[in-house]
Design a protein around this motif. Sequence first.
Motif, PDB file in Angstrom:
ATOM      1  N   ASP A  22       0.828  -1.198   0.000  1.00 42.47           N
ATOM      2  CA  ASP A  22       0.000   0.000   0.000  1.00 42.47           C
ATOM      3  C   ASP A  22       0.871   1.261   0.000  1.00 42.47           C
ATOM      4  OD1 ASP A  22      -3.047   0.481   0.707  1.00 42.47           O
ATOM      5  OD2 ASP A  22      -1.829   2.054   1.676  1.00 42.47           O
ATOM      6  N   VAL A  23       0.422   2.264  -0.749  1.00 41.32           N
ATOM      7  CA  VAL A  23       1.219   3.494  -0.862  1.00 41.32           C
ATOM      8  C   VAL A  23       1.436   4.163   0.505  1.00 41.32           C
ATOM      9  CG1 VAL A  23      -0.725   5.046  -1.394  1.00 41.32           C
ATOM     10  CG2 VAL A  23       1.556   5.582  -2.259  1.00 41.32           C
ATOM     11  N   GLU A  24       0.451   4.017   1.407  1.00 37.30           N
ATOM     12  CA  GLU A  24       0.604   4.634   2.741  1.00 37.30           C
ATOM     13  C   GLU A  24       1.775   3.993   3.505  1.00 37.30           C
ATOM     14  OE1 GLU A  24      -0.813   7.373   3.829  1.00 37.30           O
ATOM     15  OE2 GLU A  24      -1.807   7.436   1.889  1.00 37.30           O
ATOM     16  N   VAL A  25       1.954   2.689   3.323  1.00 42.52           N
ATOM     17  CA  VAL A  25       3.065   1.999   3.994  1.00 42.52           C
ATOM     18  C   VAL A  25       4.391   2.459   3.377  1.00 42.52           C
ATOM     19  CG1 VAL A  25       4.077  -0.248   4.592  1.00 42.52           C
ATOM     20  CG2 VAL A  25       1.583   0.033   4.536  1.00 42.52           C
ATOM     21  N   LYS A  26       4.402   2.602   2.055  1.00 44.71           N
ATOM     22  CA  LYS A  26       5.629   3.099   1.398  1.00 44.71           C
ATOM     23  C   LYS A  26       5.984   4.482   1.939  1.00 44.71           C
ATOM     24  CE  LYS A  26       4.913   0.761  -2.962  1.00 44.71           C
ATOM     25  NZ  LYS A  26       4.132   0.873  -4.173  1.00 44.71           N
ATOM     26  N   LYS A  27       4.964   5.308   2.096  1.00 45.77           N
ATOM     27  CA  LYS A  27       5.212   6.666   2.608  1.00 45.77           C
ATOM     28  C   LYS A  27       5.761   6.616   4.034  1.00 45.77           C
ATOM     29  CE  LYS A  27       1.748   9.656   1.721  1.00 45.77           C
ATOM     30  NZ  LYS A  27       0.364  10.030   1.320  1.00 45.77           N
ATOM     31  N   GLU A  28       5.225   5.701   4.833  1.00 42.55           N
ATOM     32  CA  GLU A  28       5.718   5.569   6.222  1.00 42.55           C
ATOM     33  C   GLU A  28       7.178   5.097   6.241  1.00 42.55           C
ATOM     34  OE1 GLU A  28       1.601   4.520   8.655  1.00 42.55           O
ATOM     35  OE2 GLU A  28       3.261   3.103   8.714  1.00 42.55           O
ATOM     36  N   ILE A  29       7.503   4.172   5.335  1.00 39.63           N
ATOM     37  CA  ILE A  29       8.882   3.664   5.281  1.00 39.63           C
ATOM     38  C   ILE A  29       9.841   4.799   4.912  1.00 39.63           C
ATOM     39  CG2 ILE A  29      10.423   2.122   3.967  1.00 39.63           C
ATOM     40  CD1 ILE A  29       8.025   0.106   3.880  1.00 39.63           C
ATOM     41  N   LEU A  30       9.461   5.580   3.918  1.00 42.66           N
ATOM     42  CA  LEU A  30      10.320   6.716   3.541  1.00 42.66           C
ATOM     43  C   LEU A  30      10.403   7.747   4.669  1.00 42.66           C
ATOM     44  CD1 LEU A  30       9.366   7.368  -0.199  1.00 42.66           C
ATOM     45  CD2 LEU A  30      11.603   6.670   0.679  1.00 42.66           C
ATOM     46  N   GLU A  31       9.279   7.936   5.349  1.00 44.05           N
ATOM     47  CA  GLU A  31       9.260   8.890   6.458  1.00 44.05           C
ATOM     48  C   GLU A  31      10.203   8.440   7.578  1.00 44.05           C
ATOM     49  OE1 GLU A  31       8.264  11.752   6.568  1.00 44.05           O
ATOM     50  OE2 GLU A  31       7.501  12.352   8.506  1.00 44.05           O
ATOM     51  N   ALA A  32      10.243   7.134   7.819  1.00 45.50           N
ATOM     52  CA  ALA A  32      11.163   6.597   8.838  1.00 45.50           C
ATOM     53  C   ALA A  32      12.603   6.890   8.458  1.00 45.50           C
ATOM     54  CB  ALA A  32      10.945   5.087   8.997  1.00 45.50           C
ATOM     55  N   GLY A  33      12.902   6.859   7.162  1.00 45.58           N
ATOM     56  CA  GLY A  33      14.244   7.198   6.694  1.00 45.58           C
ATOM     57  C   GLY A  33      14.508   8.691   6.798  1.00 45.58           C
ATOM     58  N   ARG A  34      13.504   9.472   6.477  1.00 44.98           N
ATOM     59  CA  ARG A  34      13.671  10.937   6.549  1.00 44.98           C
ATOM     60  C   ARG A  34      13.951  11.385   7.981  1.00 44.98           C
ATOM     61  NH1 ARG A  34      10.899  15.797   7.295  1.00 44.98           N
ATOM     62  NH2 ARG A  34       9.075  14.786   8.205  1.00 44.98           N
ATOM     63  N   LEU A  35      13.304  10.714   8.934  1.00 48.39           N
ATOM     64  CA  LEU A  35      13.427  11.129  10.342  1.00 48.39           C
ATOM     65  C   LEU A  35      14.642  10.527  11.046  1.00 48.39           C
ATOM     66  CD1 LEU A  35       9.672  10.913  11.403  1.00 48.39           C
ATOM     67  CD2 LEU A  35      11.005  12.979  10.953  1.00 48.39           C
ATOM     68  N   ALA A  36      15.423   9.738  10.345  1.00 51.90           N
ATOM     69  CA  ALA A  36      16.572   9.072  10.996  1.00 51.90           C
ATOM     70  C   ALA A  36      17.595  10.100  11.484  1.00 51.90           C
ATOM     71  CB  ALA A  36      17.224   8.101  10.012  1.00 51.90           C
ATOM     72  N   PRO A  37      18.277   9.763  12.561  1.00 49.63           N
ATOM     73  CA  PRO A  37      19.348  10.649  13.030  1.00 49.63           C
ATOM     74  C   PRO A  37      20.593  10.504  12.155  1.00 49.63           C
ATOM     75  CG  PRO A  37      19.148   8.722  14.451  1.00 49.63           C
ATOM     76  CD  PRO A  37      18.123   8.558  13.380  1.00 49.63           C
ATOM     77  N   SER A  38      21.367  11.575  12.040  1.00 48.62           N
ATOM     78  CA  SER A  38      22.622  11.483  11.272  1.00 48.62           C
ATOM     79  C   SER A  38      23.685  12.344  11.937  1.00 48.62           C
ATOM     80  CB  SER A  38      22.405  11.953   9.823  1.00 48.62           C
ATOM     81  OG  SER A  38      21.925  13.276   9.783  1.00 48.62           O
ATOM     82  N   GLY A  39      24.945  11.991  11.706  1.00 52.14           N
ATOM     83  CA  GLY A  39      26.049  12.751  12.291  1.00 52.14           C
ATOM     84  C   GLY A  39      25.937  14.228  11.936  1.00 52.14           C
ATOM     85  N   ARG A  40      26.043  15.073  12.923  1.00 51.58           N
ATOM     86  CA  ARG A  40      25.890  16.528  12.783  1.00 51.58           C
ATOM     87  C   ARG A  40      24.562  16.908  12.117  1.00 51.58           C
ATOM     88  NH1 ARG A  40      31.313  17.216   9.883  1.00 51.58           N
ATOM     89  NH2 ARG A  40      30.398  19.118   9.085  1.00 51.58           N
ATOM     90  N   ASN A  41      23.628  16.001  12.141  1.00 48.58           N
ATOM     91  CA  ASN A  41      22.298  16.182  11.526  1.00 48.58           C
ATOM     92  C   ASN A  41      22.410  16.619  10.059  1.00 48.58           C
ATOM     93  OD1 ASN A  41      19.500  16.001  11.626  1.00 48.58           O
ATOM     94  ND2 ASN A  41      19.209  18.092  12.357  1.00 48.58           N
ATOM     95  N   LEU A  42      23.400  16.077   9.371  1.00 48.43           N
ATOM     96  CA  LEU A  42      23.661  16.530   7.999  1.00 48.43           C
ATOM     97  C   LEU A  42      22.637  16.005   6.985  1.00 48.43           C
ATOM     98  CD1 LEU A  42      27.559  16.322   7.898  1.00 48.43           C
ATOM     99  CD2 LEU A  42      26.162  18.379   7.669  1.00 48.43           C
ATOM    100  N   GLN A  43      22.020  14.881   7.291  1.00 50.01           N
ATOM    101  CA  GLN A  43      20.969  14.339   6.410  1.00 50.01           C
ATOM    102  C   GLN A  43      21.440  14.325   4.944  1.00 50.01           C
ATOM    103  OE1 GLN A  43      17.091  16.323   7.612  1.00 50.01           O
ATOM    104  NE2 GLN A  43      18.508  17.353   9.012  1.00 50.01           N
TER     105      GLN A  43
END
Length: 171
Positions: A22-43
């Motif tokens: 389902d597209v909603e699940v795909k969106k949630e998966i991408l959102e989980a990646g978007r919200l991930a922490p990164s060194g110096r929050n560089l994303q």
Amino acid sequence: MRILEIIETRIEIREFEKKSVDVEVKKEILEAGRLAPSGRNLQHWHYVLIEGEKELDILSKLSPTGRWIRDSNFAIVIVTDPKYDFNELDAGRAITQMQLVGWESGVGSRLYTIKKPDQDKAKLEFNIPGEYHITAVVGFGYPLNRVAGKKERKDMKEIASYNQFGIPIDL
Ligand SMILES: Cc1cc2nc3c(=O)[nH]c(=O)nc-3n(C[C@H](O)[C@H](O)[C@H](O)COP(=O)(O)O)c2cc1C
């Protein structure tokens, strides 16, 4: 499911059901990646969602250990900026979040990495700028078989210590 239960029951799969996620699940998966922490929050990452028989077939030919991705429902190519020496750590955290969020909705996954000569080929195929690095490719889809959640893992005493490396932990 509690997060630990999602972790305990999720195993990486190579066989996927021919059923669209389902597209909603795909969106949630991408959102989980978007919200991930990164060194110096560089994303510094970029996620390329790949769908379609032809595209998944191309992905399957980019790694001898990634043939199974042909049968997934969709893939996410994880692109990072290698000028940051923590780029792979950041990618790993993003991938983990994506996989756990997928599994919360019953969507299984597995990843593979692309070695050097095929990196350039993959970048050309998917228009990824040369200065980036394809850290991993994650295939997603509903598992073909019931997932039993049996993990082959070392015992806690082999991989954890207390106060000093090698001092047995007994919690
Ligand atoms: C950095 C990394 C690279 C991996 N590369 C591959 C790969 O090339 N092909 C593959 O089928 N699985 C690959 N995997 C999946 C691992 O084999 C899998 O995570 C491991 O066997 C544990 O699986 P389980 O959680 O189902 O027990 C990779 C996993 C990681 C973390």
